[in-house]
Design an enzyme around this catalytic site. Structure first.
Site, PDB file in Angstrom:
ATOM      1  N   SER A  13      68.291  56.672  -5.609  1.00 41.73           N
ATOM      2  CA  SER A  13      69.250  56.111  -6.558  1.00 41.73           C
ATOM      3  C   SER A  13      70.369  55.434  -5.770  1.00 41.73           C
ATOM      4  O   SER A  13      70.637  55.792  -4.620  1.00 41.73           O
ATOM      5  CB  SER A  13      69.847  57.242  -7.399  1.00 41.73           C
ATOM      6  OG  SER A  13      71.029  56.822  -8.043  1.00 41.73           O
ATOM      7  N   TYR A  32      73.306  65.648  -7.484  1.00 43.38           N
ATOM      8  CA  TYR A  32      72.541  64.397  -7.568  1.00 43.38           C
ATOM      9  C   TYR A  32      72.835  63.529  -6.335  1.00 43.38           C
ATOM     10  O   TYR A  32      71.913  63.052  -5.674  1.00 43.38           O
ATOM     11  CB  TYR A  32      72.910  63.670  -8.857  1.00 43.38           C
ATOM     12  CG  TYR A  32      71.975  62.531  -9.206  1.00 43.38           C
ATOM     13  CD1 TYR A  32      70.659  62.787  -9.572  1.00 43.38           C
ATOM     14  CD2 TYR A  32      72.412  61.214  -9.188  1.00 43.38           C
ATOM     15  CE1 TYR A  32      69.794  61.740  -9.910  1.00 43.38           C
ATOM     16  CE2 TYR A  32      71.559  60.172  -9.524  1.00 43.38           C
ATOM     17  CZ  TYR A  32      70.251  60.438  -9.886  1.00 43.38           C
ATOM     18  OH  TYR A  32      69.401  59.406 -10.214  1.00 43.38           O
TER      19      TYR A  32
HETATM   20  N1  NAD Z   1      67.689  56.418 -15.083  1.00 42.75           N
HETATM   21  C1  NAD Z   1      68.494  56.046 -14.100  1.00 42.75           C
HETATM   22  O1  NAD Z   1      69.580  55.500 -14.332  1.00 42.75           O
HETATM   23  C2  NAD Z   1      68.096  56.274 -12.668  1.00 42.75           C
HETATM   24  C3  NAD Z   1      68.743  55.521 -11.681  1.00 42.75           C
HETATM   25  C4  NAD Z   1      68.393  55.700 -10.352  1.00 42.75           C
HETATM   26  C5  NAD Z   1      67.397  56.601 -10.034  1.00 42.75           C
HETATM   27  N2  NAD Z   1      66.786  57.321 -10.998  1.00 42.75           N
HETATM   28  C6  NAD Z   1      65.772  58.276 -10.589  1.00 42.75           C
HETATM   29  O2  NAD Z   1      64.572  58.035 -11.286  1.00 42.75           O
HETATM   30  C7  NAD Z   1      63.885  59.262 -11.495  1.00 42.75           C
HETATM   31  C8  NAD Z   1      63.579  59.402 -12.972  1.00 42.75           C
HETATM   32  O3  NAD Z   1      64.788  59.370 -13.701  1.00 42.75           O
HETATM   33  P1  NAD Z   1      64.807  59.062 -15.268  1.00 42.75           P
HETATM   34  O4  NAD Z   1      66.178  58.645 -15.605  1.00 42.75           O
HETATM   35  O5  NAD Z   1      63.680  58.188 -15.625  1.00 42.75           O
HETATM   36  O6  NAD Z   1      64.635  60.552 -15.843  1.00 42.75           O
HETATM   37  P2  NAD Z   1      63.691  61.191 -16.945  1.00 42.75           P
HETATM   38  O7  NAD Z   1      64.307  62.528 -17.239  1.00 42.75           O
HETATM   39  O8  NAD Z   1      63.456  60.262 -18.081  1.00 42.75           O
HETATM   40  O9  NAD Z   1      62.319  61.417 -16.165  1.00 42.75           O
HETATM   41  C9  NAD Z   1      62.164  62.454 -15.250  1.00 42.75           C
HETATM   42  C10 NAD Z   1      60.791  63.067 -15.423  1.00 42.75           C
HETATM   43  O10 NAD Z   1      60.663  64.124 -14.462  1.00 42.75           O
HETATM   44  C11 NAD Z   1      59.961  65.191 -15.090  1.00 42.75           C
HETATM   45  N3  NAD Z   1      60.220  66.444 -14.407  1.00 42.75           N
HETATM   46  C12 NAD Z   1      61.376  67.173 -14.388  1.00 42.75           C
HETATM   47  N4  NAD Z   1      61.190  68.309 -13.712  1.00 42.75           N
HETATM   48  C13 NAD Z   1      59.905  68.300 -13.256  1.00 42.75           C
HETATM   49  C14 NAD Z   1      59.128  69.198 -12.479  1.00 42.75           C
HETATM   50  N5  NAD Z   1      59.622  70.354 -12.027  1.00 42.75           N
HETATM   51  N6  NAD Z   1      57.879  68.857 -12.193  1.00 42.75           N
HETATM   52  C15 NAD Z   1      57.333  67.685 -12.661  1.00 42.75           C
HETATM   53  N7  NAD Z   1      58.014  66.814 -13.409  1.00 42.75           N
HETATM   54  C16 NAD Z   1      59.288  67.120 -13.705  1.00 42.75           C
HETATM   55  C17 NAD Z   1      60.469  65.184 -16.530  1.00 42.75           C
HETATM   56  O11 NAD Z   1      59.581  65.880 -17.401  1.00 42.75           O
HETATM   57  C18 NAD Z   1      60.572  63.696 -16.814  1.00 42.75           C
HETATM   58  O12 NAD Z   1      59.378  63.197 -17.388  1.00 42.75           O
HETATM   59  C19 NAD Z   1      64.795  60.371 -10.942  1.00 42.75           C
HETATM   60  O13 NAD Z   1      64.354  60.730  -9.659  1.00 42.75           O
HETATM   61  C20 NAD Z   1      66.147  59.707 -10.894  1.00 42.75           C
HETATM   62  O14 NAD Z   1      66.962  60.225  -9.876  1.00 42.75           O
HETATM   63  C21 NAD Z   1      67.105  57.178 -12.318  1.00 42.75           C
END
Ligand code: NAD
Length: 285
Positions: free
Chosen positions: A164, A177
């Site tokens: 991120s 985070y």
């Molecule tokens: N959305 C954002 O703004 C953003 C920005 C930068 C980076 N990210 C990164 O992208 C990734 C996804 O984020 P998102 O916003 O799409 O979140 P999200 O919560 O929509 O998706 C995360 C997924 O991880 C799964 N998960 C959680 N714990 C788990 C486990 N123990 N085993 C297997 N699966 C598990 C959840 O069920 C979910 O489907 C993260 O690593 C986050 O740091 C997100």
């Protein structure tokens, strides 16, 4: 392209680009693929021609995603597997299922992540430990299993860690985070050194805020951010979009496009790097 067809999403920018079919014949596993960025990346990899195992602890949503992908791209384009990324046996089983179905592996994307946001003085140790477990140990277990397979196959491969922009520039009251996302960048660098001799590339992507489909950006999280920033909940998304140089809302498919490129042969010289895809919010020097 005509001006009418080239409808802008911000200023003079074209809409979200389509994903080129550059991964025909490749096999991939994506963790956290039930929703948000993981799902968007899994969809992008399928669009690029790869067969993709969607691995997540939330099997029901992963199944739904696979049904939709199969409807669009035909049988065999994807596989849905239950995996808890913090559980060694569960991760190993997910990779075994993927090998049994696809006969090999070329790409692994670690995206399962959480963002428990508390100020330091109020941070309970439970959510702190859980963030370390999912965001660091989860990435380690997925990358370790992928590396074992890729090294054994002797045909290279690509491991991509979804970090991120918070891994580069700390966000307020979000220390678990910040720390885990920064840790992922350094994991990619170290693993790139180890796996380079095997032709395996390891990179990180550092997306900016991606709201669409994200369970991290749920209503409670948006309310917490609003309090932190002194905003109304309805002002949070426009506020973050306004922080980007392009004034652009980043879509999951934007990040998927970067991941597809990183996984493709066009990026064959890229390893140990962080590709920031944040519409111009954090600048790496
Ligand atoms: N959305 C954002 O703004 C953003 C920005 C930068 C980076 N990210 C990164 O992208 C990734 C996804 O984020 P998102 O916003 O799409 O979140 P999200 O919560 O929509 O998706 C995360 C997924 O991880 C799964 N998960 C959680 N714990 C788990 C486990 N123990 N085993 C297997 N699966 C598990 C959840 O069920 C979910 O489907 C993260 O690593 C986050 O740091 C997100």
């Amino acid at each position: 392209m005509t001006a009418r067809k080239r409808k802008s999403s911000a200023g003079g920018l074209p809409p979200v680009p389509t994903i080129p079919r550059v991964l025909d014949g490749r096999a991939a596993l994506v963790t956290g693929a039930a929703s948000g960025l993981g799902l968007g990346i899994a969809q992008g990899l399928v669009r690029a021609g790869a067969r993709v195992a969607l691995a997540d602890i939330d099997l029901a949503s992963t199944r739904g995603a696979c049904v939709n992908l199969t409807r669009e791209f035909g049988g065999g384009c994807c596989l849905c597997v239950r995996a808890d990324v913090t559980d060694e046996a569960s991760v190993e089983r997910a990779f075994r299922q993927t090998l049994a179905e696809f006969g090999g592996l070329d790409i692994c994307v670690a995206a399962a992540g959480i963002a428990p946001a508390y100020p330091l003085v109020d941070f309970p140790v439970g959510p702190w430990r859980k963030a370390l477990d999912i965001n660091l140990t989860g990435y380690f277990l997925a990358a370790r299993e992928a590396a074992r397979i890729l090294v054994r196959q002797r045909r290279g491969g690509s491991i991509i860690l979804v970090s991120s922009k918070s891994g580069l520039e700390a966000s307020k009251a979000n220390s678990a985070y910040n720390a885990t996302k920064a840790g992922e960048l350094h994991l990619a660098r170290g693993w790139a050194l180890e796996l380079g001799p095997h032709g395996v590339r390891v990179n990180a992507v550092a997306p900016g805020n991606v709201f669409r489909g994200s369970k991290i950006w749920n209503k409670a999280y948006i309310r917490t951010v609003a309090r932190k920033r002194g905003l109304k909940a309805s002002e949070v998304i426009p506020y973050y979009i306004g922080l980007t140089a392009l004034g652009l809302e980043i879509q999951p498919q934007d990040v998927a496009g970067v991941v597809v490129w990183l996984a493709s042969d066009a990026a064959r010289t890229i390893t140990g790097q962080t590709i920031v895809c944040d519409a111009g919010q954090v600048f790496v020097r």
